[in-house]
Design a protein around this motif. Structure first.
Motif, PDB file in Angstrom:
ATOM      1  N   UNK A 106     -31.939  -3.663   0.188  1.00 28.74           N
ATOM      2  CA  UNK A 106     -32.297  -4.055   1.653  1.00 28.74           C
ATOM      3  C   UNK A 106     -30.712  -4.461   1.937  1.00 28.74           C
ATOM      4  N   UNK A 107     -29.961  -4.516   3.253  1.00 25.60           N
ATOM      5  CA  UNK A 107     -29.577  -5.571   3.916  1.00 25.60           C
ATOM      6  C   UNK A 107     -29.276  -5.644   5.213  1.00 25.60           C
ATOM      7  N   UNK A 108     -28.942  -6.354   6.440  1.00 24.26           N
ATOM      8  CA  UNK A 108     -29.452  -6.993   6.951  1.00 24.26           C
ATOM      9  C   UNK A 108     -28.158  -7.047   8.259  1.00 24.26           C
ATOM     10  N   UNK A 109     -28.217  -6.248   9.826  1.00 22.24           N
ATOM     11  CA  UNK A 109     -26.916  -7.231  10.611  1.00 22.24           C
ATOM     12  C   UNK A 109     -27.077  -8.212  11.601  1.00 22.24           C
ATOM     13  N   UNK A 110     -28.486  -8.410  11.205  1.00 20.58           N
ATOM     14  CA  UNK A 110     -29.064  -9.216  12.363  1.00 20.58           C
ATOM     15  C   UNK A 110     -28.695 -11.144  12.124  1.00 20.58           C
ATOM     16  N   UNK A 111     -27.923 -11.579  12.487  1.00 22.09           N
ATOM     17  CA  UNK A 111     -28.124 -13.351  12.072  1.00 22.09           C
ATOM     18  C   UNK A 111     -29.239 -13.754  12.241  1.00 22.09           C
ATOM     19  N   UNK A 112     -30.612 -13.764  12.701  1.00 20.51           N
ATOM     20  CA  UNK A 112     -31.793 -14.443  12.999  1.00 20.51           C
ATOM     21  C   UNK A 112     -32.358 -14.335  11.460  1.00 20.51           C
ATOM     22  N   UNK A 113     -32.005 -13.244  10.528  1.00 21.82           N
ATOM     23  CA  UNK A 113     -32.805 -12.808  10.188  1.00 21.82           C
ATOM     24  C   UNK A 113     -32.433 -13.639   7.983  1.00 21.82           C
ATOM     25  N   UNK A 114     -31.186 -14.347   8.535  1.00 22.00           N
ATOM     26  CA  UNK A 114     -30.046 -14.487   7.393  1.00 22.00           C
ATOM     27  C   UNK A 114     -30.694 -16.455   7.168  1.00 22.00           C
ATOM     28  N   UNK A 115     -30.537 -16.895   6.513  1.00 20.14           N
ATOM     29  CA  UNK A 115     -31.279 -17.800   6.235  1.00 20.14           C
ATOM     30  C   UNK A 115     -30.331 -19.248   5.377  1.00 20.14           C
ATOM     31  N   UNK A 116     -29.408 -18.572   4.823  1.00 19.04           N
ATOM     32  CA  UNK A 116     -28.398 -19.759   4.143  1.00 19.04           C
ATOM     33  C   UNK A 116     -26.818 -19.006   4.958  1.00 19.04           C
ATOM     34  N   UNK A 117     -26.308 -20.398   5.215  1.00 13.57           N
ATOM     35  CA  UNK A 117     -24.883 -20.130   5.640  1.00 13.57           C
ATOM     36  C   UNK A 117     -23.601 -21.195   4.892  1.00 13.57           C
ATOM     37  N   UNK A 118     -23.105 -20.883   5.388  1.00 12.49           N
ATOM     38  CA  UNK A 118     -21.983 -21.415   4.684  1.00 12.49           C
ATOM     39  C   UNK A 118     -20.828 -21.471   5.974  1.00 12.49           C
ATOM     40  N   UNK A 119     -19.714 -22.515   5.534  1.00  5.45           N
ATOM     41  CA  UNK A 119     -18.855 -23.499   6.588  1.00  5.45           C
ATOM     42  C   UNK A 119     -17.887 -22.959   7.527  1.00  5.45           C
ATOM     43  N   UNK A 120     -18.030 -21.899   6.920  1.00  2.15           N
ATOM     44  CA  UNK A 120     -16.665 -20.714   7.761  1.00  2.15           C
ATOM     45  C   UNK A 120     -15.592 -21.163   7.843  1.00  2.15           C
TER      46      UNK A 120
END
Length: 127
Positions: A106-120
């Motif tokens: 499984x993989x996703x290209x959709x921003x809304x599907x991601x649960x956790x994010x780094x600081x950038x």
């Protein structure tokens, strides 16, 4: 919960290369598909690349195909984005993100599907 810490951004000339790293903490990193997104000033955050937790599936936005490569090392809890032949249009803040799936492909290209994010991390490509 997963914590993501990015590194590797910087200033590079057009045609140069950078390798971004995203180190994850958490006991189930190998069950998370990972993605890279980027956001330029005044623009929406956009998908760049994704990789399934098994590493068996990858996908890229058309504009970076052949230039960028996403990879992961589950033993080190780290995902990478190798960026070659960089262009000024690649200038943006780059974010890594994680989404739990339980499926190795499984993989996703959709921003809304991601649960956790780094600081950038900032990537600036000069001409």
């Amino acid at each position: 919960q997963v914590q993501l810490v990015e590194s590797g951004g910087g200033l590079v000339q057009a045609g140069g290369s950078l390798r971004l790293s995203c180190a994850a903490s958490g006991r189930t990193f190998s069950r998370y598909a990972m993605g890279w997104f980027r956001q330029a000033p005044g623009k929406e955050r956009e998908f760049v690349a994704t990789i399934s937790w098994s590493g068996g599936s990858t996908y890229y936005v058309d504009s970076v195909k052949g230039r960028f490569a996403i990879s992961r090392d589950n033993a080190k809890n780290t995902v990478y984005l190798q960026m070659n032949s960089l262009k000024p249009e690649d200038t943006a803040v780059y974010y890594c993100a994680a989404v739990y799936s339980g499926s190795g492909l499984y993989y996703s290209t959709k921003r809304a599907e991601y649960d956790y994010w780094g600081q950038g991390t900032q990537v600036t490509v000069s001409s």
